[in-house]
Design an enzyme around this catalytic site. Structure first.
Site, PDB file in Angstrom:
ATOM      1  N   SER A  75       0.543  -1.196  -0.009  1.00 55.87           N
ATOM      2  CA  SER A  75       0.111  -0.275   0.097  1.00 55.87           C
ATOM      3  C   SER A  75       0.524   1.604   0.307  1.00 55.87           C
ATOM      4  O   SER A  75       2.210   0.923   0.518  1.00 55.87           O
ATOM      5  CB  SER A  75      -0.723   0.308   1.014  1.00 55.87           C
ATOM      6  N   TYR A  79      -1.658  -1.332  10.644  1.00 54.93           N
ATOM      7  CA  TYR A  79      -2.449  -1.787   9.497  1.00 54.93           C
ATOM      8  C   TYR A  79      -1.031  -1.442   8.698  1.00 54.93           C
ATOM      9  O   TYR A  79      -0.713  -2.050   7.603  1.00 54.93           O
ATOM     10  CB  TYR A  79      -3.637  -1.139   9.237  1.00 54.93           C
ATOM     11  N   LYS A  86       2.090  -3.887   6.572  1.00 50.23           N
ATOM     12  CA  LYS A  86       2.568  -4.090   5.260  1.00 50.23           C
ATOM     13  C   LYS A  86       4.222  -3.784   5.063  1.00 50.23           C
ATOM     14  O   LYS A  86       4.758  -4.053   4.517  1.00 50.23           O
ATOM     15  CB  LYS A  86       1.805  -2.520   4.579  1.00 50.23           C
TER      16      LYS A  86
HETATM   17  P1  NAD Z   1     -10.668  -6.710   1.061  1.00 49.53           P
HETATM   18  O1  NAD Z   1     -11.473  -7.328   1.977  1.00 49.53           O
HETATM   19  O2  NAD Z   1     -12.058  -6.644   0.165  1.00 49.53           O
HETATM   20  O3  NAD Z   1     -10.375  -7.938   0.569  1.00 49.53           O
HETATM   21  C1  NAD Z   1      -9.426  -8.889   1.639  1.00 49.53           C
HETATM   22  C2  NAD Z   1     -10.169 -10.271   1.550  1.00 49.53           C
HETATM   23  O4  NAD Z   1      -9.076 -11.013   2.541  1.00 49.53           O
HETATM   24  C3  NAD Z   1     -10.872 -10.213   2.318  1.00 49.53           C
HETATM   25  O5  NAD Z   1     -11.485 -10.571   1.354  1.00 49.53           O
HETATM   26  C4  NAD Z   1     -11.670 -11.046   3.431  1.00 49.53           C
HETATM   27  O6  NAD Z   1     -12.004 -12.348   3.627  1.00 49.53           O
HETATM   28  C5  NAD Z   1     -10.008 -12.223   3.251  1.00 49.53           C
HETATM   29  N1  NAD Z   1      -9.028 -12.159   4.287  1.00 49.53           N
HETATM   30  C6  NAD Z   1      -8.551 -11.036   5.277  1.00 49.53           C
HETATM   31  N2  NAD Z   1      -7.949 -12.657   6.204  1.00 49.53           N
HETATM   32  C7  NAD Z   1      -8.115 -13.551   5.813  1.00 49.53           C
HETATM   33  C8  NAD Z   1      -7.374 -14.434   6.166  1.00 49.53           C
HETATM   34  N3  NAD Z   1      -6.609 -14.863   7.750  1.00 49.53           N
HETATM   35  N4  NAD Z   1      -7.482 -16.126   5.763  1.00 49.53           N
HETATM   36  C9  NAD Z   1      -8.181 -16.024   4.124  1.00 49.53           C
HETATM   37  N5  NAD Z   1      -8.244 -14.947   4.130  1.00 49.53           N
HETATM   38  C10 NAD Z   1      -8.771 -13.827   4.944  1.00 49.53           C
HETATM   39  O7  NAD Z   1      -9.749  -6.192   0.814  1.00 49.53           O
HETATM   40  P2  NAD Z   1      -9.366  -5.237  -0.567  1.00 49.53           P
HETATM   41  O8  NAD Z   1      -9.745  -4.053  -0.203  1.00 49.53           O
HETATM   42  O9  NAD Z   1      -9.973  -6.127  -1.525  1.00 49.53           O
HETATM   43  O10 NAD Z   1      -7.383  -5.436  -0.064  1.00 49.53           O
HETATM   44  C11 NAD Z   1      -7.184  -5.880  -1.047  1.00 49.53           C
HETATM   45  C12 NAD Z   1      -5.993  -6.270  -0.624  1.00 49.53           C
HETATM   46  O11 NAD Z   1      -5.516  -5.220  -0.846  1.00 49.53           O
HETATM   47  C13 NAD Z   1      -5.695  -5.808   1.362  1.00 49.53           C
HETATM   48  O12 NAD Z   1      -3.810  -6.729   1.563  1.00 49.53           O
HETATM   49  C14 NAD Z   1      -5.446  -4.446   1.995  1.00 49.53           C
HETATM   50  O13 NAD Z   1      -4.475  -4.469   2.892  1.00 49.53           O
HETATM   51  C15 NAD Z   1      -4.070  -4.146  -0.061  1.00 49.53           C
HETATM   52  N6  NAD Z   1      -4.509  -3.121   0.230  1.00 49.53           N
HETATM   53  C16 NAD Z   1      -5.926  -2.244  -0.182  1.00 49.53           C
HETATM   54  C17 NAD Z   1      -6.454  -0.858   0.092  1.00 49.53           C
HETATM   55  C18 NAD Z   1      -7.361  -0.225  -0.078  1.00 49.53           C
HETATM   56  O14 NAD Z   1      -8.118   0.914  -0.491  1.00 49.53           O
HETATM   57  N7  NAD Z   1      -8.821  -1.597  -0.402  1.00 49.53           N
HETATM   58  C19 NAD Z   1      -4.819   0.008  -0.660  1.00 49.53           C
HETATM   59  C20 NAD Z   1      -4.025  -0.455  -0.474  1.00 49.53           C
HETATM   60  C21 NAD Z   1      -4.121  -1.634   0.200  1.00 49.53           C
HETATM   61  N1  UFG Z   2     -12.742  12.069   3.466  1.00 54.49           N
HETATM   62  C1  UFG Z   2     -12.922  12.993   3.963  1.00 54.49           C
HETATM   63  N2  UFG Z   2     -14.471  12.363   4.272  1.00 54.49           N
HETATM   64  C2  UFG Z   2     -14.439  10.279   4.660  1.00 54.49           C
HETATM   65  C3  UFG Z   2     -13.370  10.428   4.036  1.00 54.49           C
HETATM   66  C4  UFG Z   2     -12.822  10.603   3.304  1.00 54.49           C
HETATM   67  O1  UFG Z   2     -13.084  13.648   3.507  1.00 54.49           O
HETATM   68  O2  UFG Z   2     -15.613  10.690   5.302  1.00 54.49           O
HETATM   69  C5  UFG Z   2     -10.740  12.604   2.619  1.00 54.49           C
HETATM   70  C6  UFG Z   2      -9.463  12.465   3.171  1.00 54.49           C
HETATM   71  O3  UFG Z   2      -9.765  12.776   4.721  1.00 54.49           O
HETATM   72  C7  UFG Z   2      -8.604  11.584   2.248  1.00 54.49           C
HETATM   73  C8  UFG Z   2      -9.515  11.474   1.365  1.00 54.49           C
HETATM   74  O4  UFG Z   2     -11.108  12.539   1.221  1.00 54.49           O
HETATM   75  O5  UFG Z   2      -8.360  13.325   2.295  1.00 54.49           O
HETATM   76  C9  UFG Z   2      -9.270  10.304   0.888  1.00 54.49           C
HETATM   77  O6  UFG Z   2      -9.349   9.307   2.372  1.00 54.49           O
HETATM   78  P1  UFG Z   2      -9.819   7.609   2.190  1.00 54.49           P
HETATM   79  O7  UFG Z   2     -10.356   7.566   3.581  1.00 54.49           O
HETATM   80  O8  UFG Z   2     -10.766   7.619   0.800  1.00 54.49           O
HETATM   81  O9  UFG Z   2      -8.321   7.376   1.732  1.00 54.49           O
HETATM   82  P2  UFG Z   2      -7.028   7.368   2.446  1.00 54.49           P
HETATM   83  O10 UFG Z   2      -6.224   7.820   1.276  1.00 54.49           O
HETATM   84  O11 UFG Z   2      -7.827   7.726   3.658  1.00 54.49           O
HETATM   85  O12 UFG Z   2      -6.588   6.059   2.693  1.00 54.49           O
HETATM   86  C10 UFG Z   2      -6.388   4.499   2.118  1.00 54.49           C
HETATM   87  C11 UFG Z   2      -7.017   3.381   2.221  1.00 54.49           C
HETATM   88  C12 UFG Z   2      -5.664   3.021   3.246  1.00 54.49           C
HETATM   89  C13 UFG Z   2      -4.405   3.426   2.467  1.00 54.49           C
HETATM   90  C14 UFG Z   2      -4.286   4.771   1.460  1.00 54.49           C
HETATM   91  C15 UFG Z   2      -2.597   4.105   0.834  1.00 54.49           C
HETATM   92  O13 UFG Z   2      -7.677   3.253   3.254  1.00 54.49           O
HETATM   93  O14 UFG Z   2      -5.725   1.470   3.082  1.00 54.49           O
HETATM   94  O15 UFG Z   2      -4.772   4.903   0.861  1.00 54.49           O
HETATM   95  O16 UFG Z   2      -3.152   3.204  -0.197  1.00 54.49           O
HETATM   96  F1  UFG Z   2      -2.926   2.404   3.216  1.00 54.49           F
END
Ligand code: NAD
Ligand code: UFG
Length: 345
Positions: A124, A148, A152
């Site tokens: 991430s 979190y 990573k």
């Molecule tokens: P998500 O929660 O939709 O998907 C993660 C999946 O992993 C889920 O289906 C959950 O059931 C499964 N899971 C969790 N723990 C598990 C375990 N111990 N065993 C088996 N399955 C398990 O999340 P996502 O948004 O699809 O994110 C996928 C990956 O990308 C994650 O590792 C997350 O940290 C990373 N990531 C997501 C974002 C974002 O904003 N969505 C940003 C940066 C990184």
């Molecule tokens: N924001 C608001 N109101 C809300 C939600 C968000 O104003 O209700 C603003 C935040 O302050 C930020 C922007 O919208 O300025 C984006 O916020 P998000 O929560 O959508 O995303 P973040 O950048 O805070 O975090 C996301 C993921 C993290 C990841 C990060 C970098 O949630 O897990 O991007 O990849 F680590």
């Protein structure tokens, strides 16, 4: 030979499964469904007309993980499974360290045991923490600001150590910026539990009338309009990045980090305006105080992925908002929504 997708029922995993199936890979998905529903897998099969071998299994359960490797010939693993809520990780750090780190260690040990050395890992942009400069490029020192993010960061380090111990490993560390949007079919998308933490899922629920008003977390940042700036990336572009990373890990060895972002930053107010246009709905908002831990500006330097993976994000914020809206409108209750009308046969 199959590709194992851990966390494949989740938001990014399910979109990546579509891209993998469309590129003719055979898939095995392992997910404990702690933050997802098997309905997403069913819909991916529906969209692609192809089948997925699904295991409801937990990465923390070594026997369950091993069973997957016994019953299938795995060529590479795309490792999405993990917990991802920043705020929750502050309150439940041990759960995050155990699930994300111990889960990854068990997975890697099992991969080694079965001679599987190819991995694409979901990292991430959060590993950049608070930096003095943007765009963020892969050479910057990494530092996380919450549990979190530290999972990573630590997993990235563990995977580097693993490669140093055995050069057979081939690992891509994909640093996602802000994934948004949904598959254009409107059949799969992000399905957060409870009130969404992230901007676009929150705006979507305001637009559809489930929530009344968006709180904007601060308009006093040093940015063009005072609200936070992020690099939003369409989940279909992001999913395709995994195909390109997979091709790279299958054809070489080493460990490399890649930013998956567009290289462009948009403010909260710009995203609201774009979503209003896409949905034709008004998004009422209120300015409130900054959210603890938020940074002002984050956007990627994607040039390494462009040069080495031959990947570039193609979709702009118009498509991101239109596709998020289509998913939200047709699935107001996420995967619990009946999809007779939309189903592709
Ligand atoms: P998500 O929660 O939709 O998907 C993660 C999946 O992993 C889920 O289906 C959950 O059931 C499964 N899971 C969790 N723990 C598990 C375990 N111990 N065993 C088996 N399955 C398990 O999340 P996502 O948004 O699809 O994110 C996928 C990956 O990308 C994650 O590792 C997350 O940290 C990373 N990531 C997501 C974002 C974002 O904003 N969505 C940003 C940066 C990184
Ligand atoms: N924001 C608001 N109101 C809300 C939600 C968000 O104003 O209700 C603003 C935040 O302050 C930020 C922007 O919208 O300025 C984006 O916020 P998000 O929560 O959508 O995303 P973040 O950048 O805070 O975090 C996301 C993921 C993290 C990841 C990060 C970098 O949630 O897990 O991007 O990849 F680590």
């Amino acid at each position: 030979m199959s590709i194992l997708v851990t966390g494949g029922a989740g938001y990014i995993g399910s979109h990546t499964c579509i891209e993998l199936l469309e590129s003719d890979y055979d898939l095995v998905v392992l997910d404990n469904l702690s933050n997802s529903s098997v309905e997403s897998i069913r819909r991916v099969e529906n969209i692609t007309g192809k089948s997925i071998k699904f295991y409801k299994a937990d990465l923390l359960n070594r026997n369950e993980v091993e069973q997957v490797f016994i019953e299938n010939t795995i060529e590479a693993v795309i490792h999405f499974a993990g917990l991802k809520a920043v705020g929750e990780s502050v309150h439940k750090p041990l759960q995050y360290y155990q699930n994300n780190i111990s889960g990854t260690i068990i997975l890697c040990e099992t991969m080694e045991k079965y001679g599987v050395y190819n991995m694409v890992f979901s990292s991430s942009a959060t590993v950049y923490g608070l930096q003095q400069q943007v765009p963020l490029s892969e050479e910057l020192p990494i530092k996380a600001t919450n549990p979190y993010g530290r999972t990573k960061l630590m997993i990235e380090e563990i995977l580097r150590d693993l490669y140093n111990s055995n050069n057979s490993w081939s690992i891509a560390l994909l640093r996602y910026f802000n994934p948004v949007g949904a598959h254009p079919s409107g059949l799969i998308g992000e399905d957060p539990n409870g009130i969404p933490n992230n901007l676009i899922p929150f705006i979507s629920q305001v637009a559809v009338g489930k929530l009344s008003c968006l709180n904007i977390f601060g308009n006093d940042y040093d940015t063009k309009d005072g609200t936070g700036i992020r690099d939003y990336i369409h989940v279909v572009d992001l999913a395709y990045g995994h195909i390109k990373a997979l091709e790279k890990v299958l054809s070489s060895s080493g460990v490399d980090a890649y930013n998956l972002g567009t290289g462009k930053g948009y403010s909260v107010l710009e995203m609201i305006r774009s979503f209003e246009k896409a949905s034709g709905r008004n998004i009422p908002y209120e300015i409130v105080g900054r959210r603890t831990g938020d940074i002002a500006i984050s956007y990627a330097d994607p040039s390494k992925a462009i040069a080495e993976l031959k990947w570039i994000a193609k979709k702009g914020i118009k498509e991101m908002c239109e596709d998020s809206w289509r998913w939200q409108l047709h699935n107001p209750n996420g995967y619990k929504t009946e999809t007779k009308v939309l189903r592709v046969t």
